[in-house]
Write an enzyme that holds these catalytic residues in place. Structure first.
Site, PDB file in Angstrom:
ATOM      1  N   LYS A  10       1.140  -0.920  -0.233  1.00 28.09           N
ATOM      2  CA  LYS A  10      -0.177  -0.463  -0.014  1.00 28.09           C
ATOM      3  C   LYS A  10       1.292   1.322   0.335  1.00 28.09           C
ATOM      4  O   LYS A  10       1.856   1.776   0.754  1.00 28.09           O
ATOM      5  CB  LYS A  10      -0.715  -0.006   0.914  1.00 28.09           C
ATOM      6  CG  LYS A  10      -2.359   1.186   1.065  1.00 28.09           C
ATOM      7  CD  LYS A  10      -2.152   2.036   0.561  1.00 28.09           C
ATOM      8  CE  LYS A  10      -1.505   2.831   1.425  1.00 28.09           C
ATOM      9  NZ  LYS A  10      -1.630   4.463   1.212  1.00 28.09           N
TER      10      LYS A  10
ATOM     11  N   GLU B 153      -0.611   7.963  -1.261  1.00 29.04           N
ATOM     12  CA  GLU B 153      -1.509   8.151  -1.663  1.00 29.04           C
ATOM     13  C   GLU B 153      -0.985   9.501  -2.480  1.00 29.04           C
ATOM     14  O   GLU B 153      -1.431   9.674  -3.742  1.00 29.04           O
ATOM     15  CB  GLU B 153      -3.140   8.505  -1.265  1.00 29.04           C
ATOM     16  CG  GLU B 153      -2.893   9.571  -0.441  1.00 29.04           C
ATOM     17  CD  GLU B 153      -3.083   8.809   0.949  1.00 29.04           C
ATOM     18  OE1 GLU B 153      -2.743   9.201   2.189  1.00 29.04           O
ATOM     19  OE2 GLU B 153      -1.431   7.905   1.327  1.00 29.04           O
TER      20      GLU B 153
ATOM     21  N   GLU C   4       9.011  17.382  15.315  1.00 32.35           N
ATOM     22  CA  GLU C   4       9.336  16.584  13.876  1.00 32.35           C
ATOM     23  C   GLU C   4       9.119  17.576  13.054  1.00 32.35           C
ATOM     24  O   GLU C   4       7.610  17.168  12.838  1.00 32.35           O
ATOM     25  CB  GLU C   4       9.423  15.600  13.719  1.00 32.35           C
ATOM     26  CG  GLU C   4       9.667  15.241  12.132  1.00 32.35           C
ATOM     27  CD  GLU C   4       9.589  13.118  11.835  1.00 32.35           C
ATOM     28  OE1 GLU C   4      10.160  12.238  11.284  1.00 32.35           O
ATOM     29  OE2 GLU C   4       8.743  12.516  12.211  1.00 32.35           O
TER      30      GLU C   4
ATOM     31  N   SER D  28       5.140   8.582  10.366  1.00 34.82           N
ATOM     32  CA  SER D  28       5.105   9.272  11.131  1.00 34.82           C
ATOM     33  C   SER D  28       4.620   8.437  12.712  1.00 34.82           C
ATOM     34  O   SER D  28       4.752   7.322  12.286  1.00 34.82           O
ATOM     35  CB  SER D  28       3.861  10.712  11.343  1.00 34.82           C
ATOM     36  OG  SER D  28       2.618   9.853  11.516  1.00 34.82           O
TER      37      SER D  28
ATOM     38  N   CYS E 254      13.473  11.038   7.019  1.00 31.00           N
ATOM     39  CA  CYS E 254      13.358  10.317   8.647  1.00 31.00           C
ATOM     40  C   CYS E 254      14.664   9.939   8.822  1.00 31.00           C
ATOM     41  O   CYS E 254      15.632  10.929  10.032  1.00 31.00           O
ATOM     42  CB  CYS E 254      13.198   9.341   8.499  1.00 31.00           C
ATOM     43  SG  CYS E 254      14.203   8.120   7.345  1.00 31.00           S
TER      44      CYS E 254
END
Length: 501
Positions: A177, A180, A385, A230, A285
């Protein structure tokens, strides 16, 4: 009548599949701000149908010889090499990172595919002959079944490639997945698998949003979940997946610090801070978001960083630029709000990315490199962050204060130290509470044959990505104790606890 934007679909049963497209989402070109395509969102029922096909395909693939699996892996590696420029181009068009950066992403994913080609060696079990009279013991590693991979927008090719080749090499079927926001790279990767001869149904792509994610997390026939994103979402993925009996590795957020000691080469440290802070517009990241300058470094280092920022060119990633736009307008606005907050909280704004003049269309999602000095814990630009091109400098008096600052942070993904003192570096690598450490290396992403992952709130689960830990995550161990007795010998009944003699 003007035709609308094209619709990006799924990959099922070895080929493209449009799905029902009951719901769709916009896919933007970040450099223009325009909607370039629509992406179909899978329903829970569509996810279940894909998983059911993956179960059947996975059983056959698990029974396929290691020699055949390896041949497919080698062919997949060759297909990736042939298609890497196509994959990089679509990443730039949907994510916004400059083309060289996108090519680098594909290359790092390719390294994992190459590592997976050696899976037969890594899947070998152990054998102990004659552990007891006529008894041998040996171990096996067997595939899980159907595994789900949920990948983030910032690395639409590399992160899937951290997991998928290893999972397939181990004999599993995969349902990916992708984000999007930039879904097309996943379909080009699927084409590479088809070109390599992977049987239909072993690799699948379902596009979508949280509906598709939760359908995978809750499906009884999905055996494991690999996730990067996240920390709040990683926590949800871990808690939901494990609650439904799945093996989960969920890599979360980061706040990566780079300590600069007084004996460091400041020119090299400034280069590293800019490269690691603003590459891919800070949407990594492993980006360095905090430079910890040990006195008296900051007075010399901050101007060096600032001068390098002045030479950076922000613009369309398809042009000769250093840094591209952010992935969406909403994300750009969120990062810009952090810059506003940093000013309001009293940090010194050395370079203001809000005023950038980009080499690109006015409606692109632009925010230039931003540098703050005299940042302190308690400010939102330090505590949270940001995931954008915002670099903060924190001034400390000593190495011990710098170490304490890093270890007090709730994240533990990556860190770096710049120094000419081997003893200080060795002490740091032992004392710092972070999963990946760089010594005069600002982005300590390990090679594919080591494993990637952090500590603390940067990782949920026990396994890191790729490397030997990846092989173990996508397989289950089994130990066999076997006796083939001599027909002339009979042991008879013995109700005592078995002992090896």
């Amino acid at each position: 009548m003007t035709a609308g934007p094209p619709t990006i679909g799924h990959w099922r049963a070895g080929g493209p599949w449009p799905g029902g497209a009951e719901r769709c989402g916009d896919v933007h070109d970040p450099a223009t701000g325009r909607v370039a395509a629509q992406v179909a969102f899978a329903t829970g029922e569509e996810v279940s149908a894909v998983v059911a096909e993956a179960v059947a395909a996975g059983r056959e693939w698990a029974a396929t010889s290691l020699a055949r699996r390896t041949a497919v892996l080698f062919a997949f590696r060759e297909a990736l090499v042939r298609r890497r420029e196509d994959i990089a181009a679509v990443i730039t068009s949907e994510h916004g990172k400059v083309l060289d950066d996108a090519l680098g992403e594909v290359q790092r994913g390719l390294e994992v595919a190459e590592f997976a080609c050696g899976a037969p060696h890594l899947l070998k079990g152990a054998f102990s002959d004659g552990v007891s009279s006529g008894v041998d013991v040996y171990s096996l590693r067997q595939p899980l079944g159907v595994v789900a991979v949920i990948s983030p927008f910032n690395f639409p090719a590399m992160v899937p490639l951290w997991f998928v080749p290893i999972a397939i090499a181990c004999g599993n079927a995969v349902v990916l997945k992708p984000s999007e926001k930039d879904p097309s790279a996943s379909l080009l990767i699927a084409e590479c698998w088809a070109e390599a001869g992977l049987p239909p149904g072993v690799f699948n792509v379902v596009q979508g949003d949280r509906v598709a994610v939760d359908a995978l997390l809750e499906h009884p026939d999905v055996d494991s979940v690999s996730f990067v994103g996240s920390t709040p979402v990683a926590r949800h993925v871990y808690e939901t997946g494990t609650r439904h009996g799945k093996r989960v590795q969920a890599l979360g957020g980061a706040k990566n610090h780079m300590i600069v000691l007084p004996d460091a080469d400041l020119e090299s440290a400034a280069d590293a801070a800019v490269s690691a802070g603003f590459g891919s517009a800070g949407e990594r990241c492993m980006a360095i978001s905090v430079v910890v300058a040990v006195d008296p470094v900051a007075d010399s280092l901050v101007p060096l960083i600032g001068s390098r920022i002045e030479g950076l060119r922000t613009g369309d990633g398809r042009r000769a630029c250093d840094m591209g736009p952010l992935v969406t307008g909403a994300h750009r606005d969120k990062v810009r709000d952090y810059v506003d907050a940093g000013v309001a909280e009293g940090a010194d704004l050395v370079a203001d990315g809000r005023t950038v003049e980009p080499d690109g269309e006015d409606d692109g999602f632009w925010l230039g490199p931003t540098l703050f000095d005299r940042v302190r814990p308690g400010m939102s630009i330090y505590d949270e962050e940001i995931f954008g091109p915002v670099l903060s400098v924190v001034r400390v008096a000593s190495y011990d204060e710098a170490l304490e600052l890093v270890n007090a942070n709730p994240y533990g993904n990556g860190t770096a130290i710049f120094t000419g003192d081997g003893g200080a570096a060795r002490r740091f690598q032992r004392e710092v509470e972070v999963g990946m450490v760089g010594i005069n290396v600002p982005i300590p992403v390990p090679m594919a044959y080591y494993s990637f992952g952090g500590w603390k709130a940067s990782l949920f689960g026990d396994s890191h990505a790729h490397g030997v830990e990846g092989i173990h995550f996508f397989t289950r161990g089994k130990v066999v104790t076997a006796r083939w007795p001599d027909p002339s010998t009979r042991h008879g009944i013995d109700l005592g606890f078995p002992q090896h003699t």
